[in-house]
Design a protein around this motif. Structure first.
Motif, PDB file in Angstrom:
ATOM      1  N   ARG A   1      -3.744   2.630  -5.888  1.00  0.00           N
ATOM      2  CA  ARG A   1      -4.329   1.424  -5.313  1.00  0.00           C
ATOM      3  C   ARG A   1      -5.817   1.653  -5.074  1.00  0.00           C
ATOM      4  NH1 ARG A   1       1.058   1.214  -6.272  1.00  0.00           N
ATOM      5  NH2 ARG A   1       2.095  -0.492  -5.167  1.00  0.00           N
TER       6      ARG A   1
ATOM      7  N   ARG B   1      -6.114  -3.066  -8.241  1.00  0.00           N
ATOM      8  CA  ARG B   1      -6.983  -3.492  -7.145  1.00  0.00           C
ATOM      9  C   ARG B   1      -6.151  -4.309  -6.172  1.00  0.00           C
ATOM     10  NH1 ARG B   1     -11.132  -8.249  -7.174  1.00  0.00           N
ATOM     11  NH2 ARG B   1     -12.121  -7.962  -5.130  1.00  0.00           N
ATOM     12  N   GLN B   2      -6.082  -3.880  -4.933  1.00  0.00           N
ATOM     13  CA  GLN B   2      -5.245  -4.523  -3.922  1.00  0.00           C
ATOM     14  C   GLN B   2      -6.123  -5.325  -2.964  1.00  0.00           C
ATOM     15  OE1 GLN B   2      -2.248  -1.966  -2.365  1.00  0.00           O
ATOM     16  NE2 GLN B   2      -1.884  -3.212  -0.531  1.00  0.00           N
TER      17      GLN B   2
ATOM     18  N   THR C   1      -4.260   1.987 -12.332  1.00  0.00           N
ATOM     19  CA  THR C   1      -4.937   1.575 -11.104  1.00  0.00           C
ATOM     20  C   THR C   1      -4.741   0.078 -10.879  1.00  0.00           C
ATOM     21  OG1 THR C   1      -6.635   3.277 -11.393  1.00  0.00           O
ATOM     22  CG2 THR C   1      -7.155   1.479  -9.905  1.00  0.00           C
TER      23      THR C   1
ATOM     24  N   ARG D   1       0.815  -1.202   0.000  1.00  0.00           N
ATOM     25  CA  ARG D   1       0.000   0.000   0.000  1.00  0.00           C
ATOM     26  C   ARG D   1       0.855   1.261   0.000  1.00  0.00           C
ATOM     27  NH1 ARG D   1      -4.171   0.011   4.683  1.00  0.00           N
ATOM     28  NH2 ARG D   1      -5.177  -1.534   3.312  1.00  0.00           N
TER      29      ARG D   1
END
Length: 575
Positions: free
Chosen positions: A130, A142-143, A140, A120
């Protein structure tokens, strides 16, 4: 096929000053101005983007944190089963699967909750935002934190190499450049496709750590396809990569394959997660390969920048030579008698009288004034207007021709043509050049009259100047400048003859020989400065489109210095 091998100890890659040097190289690469459309510039820009992204997204952050979690990027062709494999590794649905392409619109990064802060923080892929959900925004990821994955390792589902979406392809390339380990997924139907092999070849060039998964392959074809794939890997210099097989089967409702089908892959990754030394070896191998590759690629960018410098210099020379020539042409035409033709000559001859007067010249001022201006069928104002009109048209014509000449020269190169297409109308002089040329002519006339008035204010010449008149003296001085006879005296003046010589004789009688020479020289220099200002502004329309030469030189020096700071003997790869 074997598992990735270890590399020399950390000191072979990380040494004093290297991190700072690579940070400087990253900044120099980003700042390299590849703005001109020279041949091959698209390739150069792609290389610049590749190097700047890998240095900024991976090399520098990873050097700062060698022991950080291992990032495994899962990549491959459309329909190879990447997302299904990621779900199967994790044991639940974390990334979308399906028949619609591209399936992976937003890359999905899956990691253990204990590693959340590392990913992060943005230290790896700092320019990529994130998010916790699917997003169609560019840059972008997606975490997802998932406890079924192991601490110390993360898996990233990347877009397809051969996606129909250019943004997806670019993102896939950027993510692979930031990978500690590439997990390349292919299938029996796609393993021989050219696009993925282009990526694998580039991975081999970088000495990247790679593992290959042969996915969706029937039992009947598995042995033959795996053997052929292993031979192809060996031919591409990838004989030491780990090669796994996943049989053709149907995932469950969560998009997860049976555990036994992915057991080899899962076990291998689990071992990596538990083995810090092996993770470190993989990181160092990929990192060292990336550093050497980026240094070599930066040297290629030096050549690209040199091509930019050379192209800019040639385009600048085209402009400067044309407009310097235009200025020279104008001053020559303004001082070699060219202006004393046609209407100007006719008006001047009418003004000074008939040719009979030139055979009866006398030395006194009174005789000059009485004889030369005794008949005045034309006023000095009429001569003045004819001269100004001629000068105005001459400036306008040369400015138009100069614009055409530069446009023609620029059209001969790819970079020049691109600039002409970007800025339409450069093959003509600027729209206001007509007004400015007329203003130059009138302002120069006023300047000449001021010179005459200032010279005539002297006590010794005041009476004679007044008897001739400022307008008549000013017009006469303009004619002297146009004729280029300033400084001629005695026999030379007699040889020159003609109306212009008579005009100089009149001024000599009023102001004296030395003063007339000084006046003519001042008037000529003033006209030269005004023409130079106009032509410089016309040339600037072209020059403003070119990169600043000082900035180019600075970029060259900075890139060269940045490469030198990191390109020390450190066991370069043999080719």
């Amino acid at each position: 096929m074997t598992e990735p091998t270890a590399v020399p100890p950390r000191e072979a890659v990380v040494e004093d000053g290297l991190l700072q040097g690579l940070s400087g190289l990253a900044a120099a690469v980003v700042a390299t101005p590849l703005v001109l459309e020279v041949p091959g510039v698209d390739r150069d820009r792609a290389l610049q983007r590749e190097v700047s992204e890998q240095l900024g997204d991976y090399v520098v952050p990873r050097l700062e944190n060698i022991g950080a979690p291992l990032l495994v990027v899962v990549g491959g062709s459309t329909g190879a089963g990447k997302s299904t494999l990621v779900n199967s590794i994790v044991g639940r649905r974390v990334t979308a699967t399906g028949v619609l392409r591209p399936t992976t619109r937003t890359p999905v990064l899956v990691h253990h909750p204990a590693d959340t802060e590392w990913f992060r923080s943005g230290r790896i892929l700092p320019e990529v935002a994130r998010t916790g959900s699917n997003s169609r925004r560019a840059n972008t990821i997606r975490q997802v934190a998932c406890s079924t994955l192991w601490p110390g390792i993360a898996v990233l589902d990347a877009p397809d190499f051969d996606s129909i979406d250019e943004t997806n392809r670019e993102m896939a390339e950027q993510l692979l450049g930031a990978a500690d380990l590439w997990l390349f997924v292919t299938s029996a139907a796609r393993y021989a496709d050219q696009v993925p092999w282009d990526y694998l070849r580039r991975a081999a060039d970088r000495d990247a750590s790679i593992a290959v998964v042969l996915d969706r392959t029937s039992d009947e074809a598995l042995v033959e396809v795996r053997r052929h794939l292993a031979r192809m890997l060996s031919e591409h210099g990838l004989s030491d990569v780990a090669l796994f097989s996943v049989p053709e089967s149907t995932p469950d409702s969560e998009g997860v394959l049976p555990p036994s089908d992915v057991e080899q892959v899962v076990t291998w990754l689990h071992v990596l997660a538990d083995d810090e030394a092996q993770r470190r070896a993989i990181v160092l191998k990929t990192l060292q390969g990336a550093i050497l590759h980026d240094i070599e690629s930066s040297r290629q960018l030096e050549g690209a920048l040199t091509r930019q410098v050379d192209a800019a210099a040639q385009l600048r020379q085209d402009v400067e030579s044309v407009y310097l020539g235009a200025h020279s042409d104008l001053m020559t035409a303004a001082t070699d008698g060219t202006m004393l033709r046609g209407e100007v000559l006719a008006r001047w001859q009418d003004f000074v009288g008939s040719g009979e007067i030139f055979r009866k010249l006398e030395r006194t001022v009174g005789s000059w004034r009485d004889r030369l201006f005794k008949r005045k069928p034309t006023s000095p104002e009429e001569v003045e207007e004819a001269a100004l009109s001629g000068l105005h048209l001459m400036i306008l014509d040369r400015a138009e021709r100069a614009a055409e000449e530069v446009a023609r020269a620029w059209d001969g190169s790819e970079a020049g043509r691109a600039l002409l297409d970007r800025q339409r109308g450069l093959d003509r002089a600027s729209r206001d050049v007509r007004v400015r040329a007329e203003r130059i002519a009138r302002e120069w006339r006023e300047s000449v009259f001021d010179l005459v008035a200032e010279q005539g204010a002297d006590k010794k010449t005041k009476a004679r100047a007044l008897s001739l008149g400022v307008n008549a003296a000013g017009v006469t001085l303009m004619v002297v400048v146009f004729a280029g006879t300033a400084g001629l005296t005695g026999a030379e003046l007699g040889i020159a003859g003609g109306t212009a010589a008579a005009g100089q004789a009149v001024l000599n009688a009023v102001f004296g020989d030395q003063a007339v020479r000084a006046l003519a020289e001042q008037a000529g220099q003033d006209l030269s400065r005004r023409l130079e200002d106009l032509l410089e502004s016309e040339a600037d329309r072209f020059l403003d489109l070119l990169p600043d030469p000082v900035a180019l030189e600075t970029s060259q020096w900075q890139l060269e210095a940045a490469i030198a700071a990191v390109d020390k003997p450190r066991g370069r790869r043999s080719r």
